[in-house]
Design a protein around this motif. Structure first.
Motif, mmCIF file in Angstrom:
data_model
loop_
_atom_site.group_PDB
_atom_site.id
_atom_site.type_symbol
_atom_site.label_atom_id
_atom_site.label_comp_id
_atom_site.label_asym_id
_atom_site.label_seq_id
_atom_site.Cartn_x
_atom_site.Cartn_y
_atom_site.Cartn_z
ATOM 1 N N MET A 1 -0.331 0.154 -12.911
ATOM 2 C CA MET A 1 -1.199 1.318 -12.815
ATOM 3 C C MET A 1 -0.577 2.472 -13.586
ATOM 4 S SD MET A 1 -2.659 2.963 -9.329
ATOM 5 C CE MET A 1 -3.806 1.697 -8.846
ATOM 6 N N GLN B 1 -0.109 -1.281 -3.393
ATOM 7 C CA GLN B 1 0.870 -2.011 -4.197
ATOM 8 C C GLN B 1 1.228 -1.278 -5.482
ATOM 9 O OE1 GLN B 1 2.467 -4.773 -3.228
ATOM 10 N NE2 GLN B 1 1.342 -4.704 -1.310
ATOM 11 N N LEU B 2 0.214 -0.948 -6.250
ATOM 12 C CA LEU B 2 0.493 -0.420 -7.587
ATOM 13 C C LEU B 2 0.588 1.097 -7.628
ATOM 14 C CD1 LEU B 2 -1.765 -2.706 -9.790
ATOM 15 C CD2 LEU B 2 0.674 -2.876 -9.411
ATOM 16 N N GLY B 3 -0.234 1.773 -6.831
ATOM 17 C CA GLY B 3 -0.249 3.234 -6.868
ATOM 18 C C GLY B 3 0.888 3.828 -6.070
ATOM 19 N N GLY C 1 3.471 2.204 -5.147
ATOM 20 C CA GLY C 1 4.729 1.676 -5.665
ATOM 21 C C GLY C 1 5.461 0.680 -4.799
ATOM 22 N N GLN D 1 5.675 -2.448 -8.675
ATOM 23 C CA GLN D 1 5.285 -1.752 -9.902
ATOM 24 C C GLN D 1 4.256 -2.563 -10.679
ATOM 25 O OE1 GLN D 1 6.507 1.309 -10.556
ATOM 26 N NE2 GLN D 1 7.425 1.023 -8.548
ATOM 27 N N TYR E 1 -4.127 -0.233 -4.332
ATOM 28 C CA TYR E 1 -3.507 1.089 -4.475
ATOM 29 C C TYR E 1 -2.156 1.144 -3.755
ATOM 30 C CZ TYR E 1 -2.808 6.014 -4.885
ATOM 31 O OH TYR E 1 -2.263 7.223 -5.203
#
Lengths: 418, 190
Positions: B70, B19-21, B23, B26, B17
């Motif tokens: 995500m 990393q991807l949530g 940001g 991406q 989360y």
């Protein structure tokens, strides 16, 4: 990439030229030495020289060109024309006929003669199958690697795809002939067991290799065609950009409304920070500075944020529900940031997690459909603390009077100008 | 948006989360660097578990060709005017690199000086470069303009800088995200 046959042979010395040409054109056959010598009676010295030089191989009473010379000649000629996959089928039919003849003959002498023919035929067939398989492999590799013109490459590969398919079909036919044990009683002849078994193994190996190669060619063709289609679409799009018709004549706005290419603005959120003067806590300042290093001042990927290699104990994550937050925010008189600070859930105890939660909730709300109901002060406040400067705009709810509607607020963390 | 109590918390949800949530990145690509690559494979192998946890929270991890990212499943702002214009500008940047580098494929090593040379050799391309560049200074050189585009691609997560200051980059598999978008564009016949 093709070379004219005569011009290529002209670079070979005259006394060897015809010998090489003859052996190359019969490269799929096993030529008995005496036939080759008979063919070149007047050139025995040249033949012997080529054998001594290793260009021709004389073995078990047969003469053939060495593999490197065959490869060189084939690659120089360009190949598709030289790649004959139907010869296998013809040779298999001949072999089958020999077997039938064997069945019809009763005398030992005649059977012995036909057994020799079958033996030779089986060996030639195995040699042809092996040769064709390695030809296809080498020639396809060569086309993929060296042909620069994508259209010619595609054309040639399509031709090879067809030839490989024919090759597979011919191998299958050949295998069926060999499996016909009713007819092939001659296989019981002890001299034929070994070449028949070798041919059978060769067919099986070559079939697998051809099937694999077929897959590679088809995939390559598929990718090449996809690329062509992609480039032509890109060109069409660029023409529309040029004529300023892109948005009017494509579904881009619908795709964007659907959330596609959303990473472009999500990337901005990743660089967005909260205004620091609202925090007045040292650990938060440190946090902001750390973010500054991560987002703006990364020196190389070695310095990029890294993750622990140890798998941590599973911990839940807390994510705000923008609909609920916004509903409560509407009845408050604060700006969004102040409201979020006052109402952050108490269960998030770690200060850093709280910071992240607030930052994220702010971005979630302004990036959601509720963001459209927010008003933004059109001011750019700037504050410098501890080597970093921060600027921000504040969000208010729609009911606020006299406020101008602006773009999504960006609160950007920047290193202080030197 | 509340999680059902029965859903198991996947072991690396926090990192993923982050990393991807949030940001930090991406994308996770199959050719990402080090720990990010590990996370990519962790997610690929257990995608269903992670999505079972994230979906009630309004998120979902989408698996593309060699990359993961995500997406939010809750309603987001539908205002598209400004966004569309920025997408168009991004397409122009992408095309410029595609053309200048004669392809932009996952795993490819690209060099800033090659893009610079391609723009120097065509005045039309140089004009397009200046138009999409974020350098607004009239004194900005060709190198500055090229740099601004490459930095943008690094920020969004399509490129990884290999050697600092050498202008050498690796194209990440996440570049297929742009390709997928372009493939979804339908052009209306005149």
């Amino acid at each position: 990439m093709h070379t004219d046959e005569d011009s290529l042979y002209s670079i070979i010395r005259a006394e060897y030229r015809n010998i090489i040409r003859f052996l190359f054109s019969h490269r799929y056959e096993e030529l008995p030495s005496h036939i080759v010598y008979a063919q070149f009676l007047a050139k025995t010295n040249s033949l012997e020289f080529l054998i001594r030089a290793g260009q021709l191989i004389e073995e078990d009473g047969f003469i053939y060109l060495n593999d490197d010379l065959v490869k060189w000649l084939e690659s120089s000629f360009g190949i598709s024309e030289g790649l004959n996959v139907s010869g296998i089928d013809e040779r298999a039919k001949d072999t089958y006929t020999f077997y039938l003849n064997y069945e019809n003959l009763t005398s030992e002498a005649s059977r012995s003669k036909i057994t020799r023919q079958i033996w030779r035929s089986l060996k030639e067939l195995a040699h042809m199958v092996r040769g064709t398989q390695s030809d296809i492999q080498r020639l396809v590799d060569r086309e993929i690697t060296y042909e620069n013109d994508p259209l010619i490459k595609l054309d040639r590969l399509e031709l090879y795809a067809g030839k490989t398919e024919d090759f597979e079909r011919n191998i299958r036919r050949c295998q069926r002939l060999l499996e016909d044990t009713e007819i092939m009683k001659a296989s019981l002849e002890p001299t034929l067991r070994s070449p028949r078994s070798r041919l059978s193994k060769q067919l099986s190996r070559s079939y697998s290799a051809a099937a694999e190669m077929s897959g590679i060619i088809i995939e390559y063709i598929h990718r090449a065609k996809e690329n062509q289609a992609f480039y032509s679409k890109m060109n069409e799009i660029m023409d529309l950009i040029q004529s300023k018709e892109l948005l009017a004549r494509t579904n881009i706005e619908a795709l964007v409304a659907d959330g596609q290419m959303g990473v472009l603005w999500k990337a901005e959120a990743a660089h967005t920070q909260l205004p620091s003067h609202l925090w007045e806590k040292e650990h938060l300042l440190l946090k902001f500075q750390e973010k500054a290093r991560q987002f703006n001042l990364i020196e190389s990927h070695q310095d990029a944020p890294s993750l622990d290699h140890v798998i941590p104990e599973a911990e839940p994550i807390y994510i705000a529900d923008p609909a609920r937050v916004f509903k409560r925010f509407q009845s408050s008189n604060k700006d969004l940031l102040e409201f979020l600070i006052d109402t952050a859930p108490a269960k998030i105890s770690k200060p850093q997690e709280k910071t992240d939660y607030l930052l994220e909730t702010f971005c979630l709300v302004v990036g959601s459909q509720y963001g459209e109901q927010l008003y933004y002060e059109n001011i750019n406040r700037r504050i410098a603390i501890d080597g970093c400067s921060y600027s921000y705009a504040t969000a208010f709810s729609k009911d606020g009077t006299g406020r101008k509607r602006g773009t999504i607020p960006t609160v950007i963390l920047k290193p202080l100008a030197q | 948006m509340n999680r059902p109590a029965s859903v198991i918390v996947p072991p690396r949800i926090k990192e993923i989360y982050e990393q991807l949530g949030r940001g930090q990145n991406q994308f996770l690509s199959d050719n990402s660097y080090g720990a990010l690559k590990e996370l990519y494979y962790e997610l690929c192998e257990n995608l269903e578990d992670y999505n079972a946890y994230l979906e009630p929270l309004g998120y979902s991890i989408h698996c593309g060709n060699g990359f993961l990212h995500m997406i939010t499943t809750t309603a987001t702002s539908k205002e598209v005017g400004d966004k569309s214009a920025r997408v168009v500008q991004f397409i122009e940047m992408y095309y410029l690199l595609l053309e200048a580098l004669d392809g932009l494929e996952s795993g490819q090593t690209i060099f800033a000086h090659v893009v610079e040379h391609a723009c120097n050799s065509s005045s039309e391309r140089a004009e397009r470069l200046a138009r999409v560049s974020s350098c607004t200074s009239p004194d900005a050189s060709m190198r500055d303009h090229v740099q601004s585009i490459l930095v943008r691609f690094v920020q969004v997560g399509f490129l990884r800088e290999e050697l600092l200051g050498h202008g050498q980059y690796i194209v990440l598999s996440s570049i297929n995200y742009v390709k997928e978008f372009i493939q979804n564009i339908e052009v209306e016949a005149k």
